[in-house]
Design an enzyme around this catalytic site. Structure first.
Site, PDB file in Angstrom:
ATOM      1  CE  LYS A  23      -2.835   0.090   3.453  1.00 22.18           C
ATOM      2  NZ  LYS A  23      -2.671   1.204   4.424  1.00 22.18           N
ATOM      3  NE  ARG A 100      -6.896   1.087  10.796  1.00 27.52           N
ATOM      4  CZ  ARG A 100      -5.851   0.511  10.243  1.00 27.52           C
ATOM      5  NH1 ARG A 100      -5.965  -0.704   9.745  1.00 27.52           N
ATOM      6  NH2 ARG A 100      -4.685   1.131  10.174  1.00 27.52           N
ATOM      7  NE  ARG A 134       9.904  -6.629   7.417  1.00 28.64           N
ATOM      8  CZ  ARG A 134       8.768  -5.993   7.162  1.00 28.64           C
ATOM      9  NH1 ARG A 134       8.676  -5.179   6.123  1.00 28.64           N
ATOM     10  NH2 ARG A 134       7.724  -6.172   7.942  1.00 28.64           N
ATOM     11  NE  ARG A 167      10.609  -5.872  12.494  1.00 37.68           N
ATOM     12  CZ  ARG A 167      10.393  -4.786  11.774  1.00 37.68           C
ATOM     13  NH1 ARG A 167      10.627  -3.589  12.280  1.00 37.68           N
ATOM     14  NH2 ARG A 167       9.923  -4.879  10.537  1.00 37.68           N
ATOM     15  NE  ARG A 178       1.028  -7.734  11.128  1.00 37.30           N
ATOM     16  CZ  ARG A 178       2.226  -8.313  11.221  1.00 37.30           C
ATOM     17  NH1 ARG A 178       2.605  -8.860  12.368  1.00 37.30           N
ATOM     18  NH2 ARG A 178       3.044  -8.359  10.183  1.00 37.30           N
TER      19      ARG A 178
END
Length: 241
Positions: A23, A100, A134, A167, A178
């Site tokens: 996004k 949202r 990542r 992380r 999520r």
């Protein structure tokens, strides 16, 4: 339903997309090619108001300090305080991060009509692979990705040689959780704007493939006096969200 161009020489647009779905990259490309758009990120805007101690920021902080969601009417007020001067100057708005939920969308519609909604539909597994690839060097914040920016030595920071870590939020199970939460809350919002005839979904796995379709769509909808200024070079990676 086919969309028609906004009537008043300016557009109020939303961009929807899953976390990690490109996004941020698509938004930046829109701003580069359509300079009449002013980008409003509600997350950044909220943090700025809290940091500067504005009346809206102080009110929002009361809820944030209690671990509660900032009320919809307060968020709409935040958005409109930023948006109204830009709209009065003839700018178009690209809103990111709000609404949202359908309730928030209805609240926003009472304040301003949403003309265009861009929905980025990227497969969940593409996002899981992208984010879980990542790794970071905690001390410096340097970020590596084994698919497009790998460290020189596997598992070690290029500068210090210290170990890289992943992380907790970047682990596959957390990313999937999520995404599930996003879909649960946002699917009704997508349907709401589809029913309003303002939403267009764009499917794909890479921003460089999705964006030309977004650009062509916007070219047909922005007022003729606001046609885009195209740039000869626009290179952004897909790691932003």
């Amino acid at each position: 339903m086919e969309l028609s161009a906004p009537d008043e020489g300016k557009s109020f647009a939303l961009i929807l997309g899953k976390p990690g779905g490109g996004k941020g990259t698509i938004s930046q490309k829109i701003l580069n090619d359509f300079p009449q758009f002013h980008h409003v990120s509600t997350g950044d805007l909220l943090r700025e108001h809290v940091r500067e101690g504005t009346d809206l920021g102080k009110e929002a902080k009361k809820y944030m300090d209690e671990g509660e969601l900032v009320p919809d009417d307060l968020m709409v007020g935040l958005v409109m305080e930023e948006a109204t001067p830009k709209l009065e100057l003839g700018k178009s708005l690209l809103l990111d991060g709000f609404p949202r939920t359908v309730t928030q969308a209805e609240e926003l519609e009472q304040a301003v009509h949403v003309d265009l909604v861009i929905n980025l539909d990227v497969p969940n597994e593409t996002i899981v692979e992208r984010i879980s690839d990542r790794w970071i060097h905690p001390a410096s914040g340097r970020i590596y990705s084994y698919s497009y920016k790998p460290p020189k030595e596997h598992g070690k920071d290029d500068v210090t040689g210290e170990p890289l870590v992943q992380r907790d939020d970047d682990k596959p199970e957390k990313v999937r959780a999520r995404l599930d939460l996003y879909e649960e809350s946002t699917l009704p919002l997508v349907e709401y704007y589809e029913n309003n005839g303002t939403l267009k979904s764009f499917q794909g796995t890479k921003s460089d493939v999705i964006y030309p379709e977004v650009r062509r769509w916007l070219e047909n909808l922005v007022p003729t006096s606001q046609k885009p200024v195209f740039h000869s070079l626009d290179i952004l990676n897909d790691s932003t969200d």
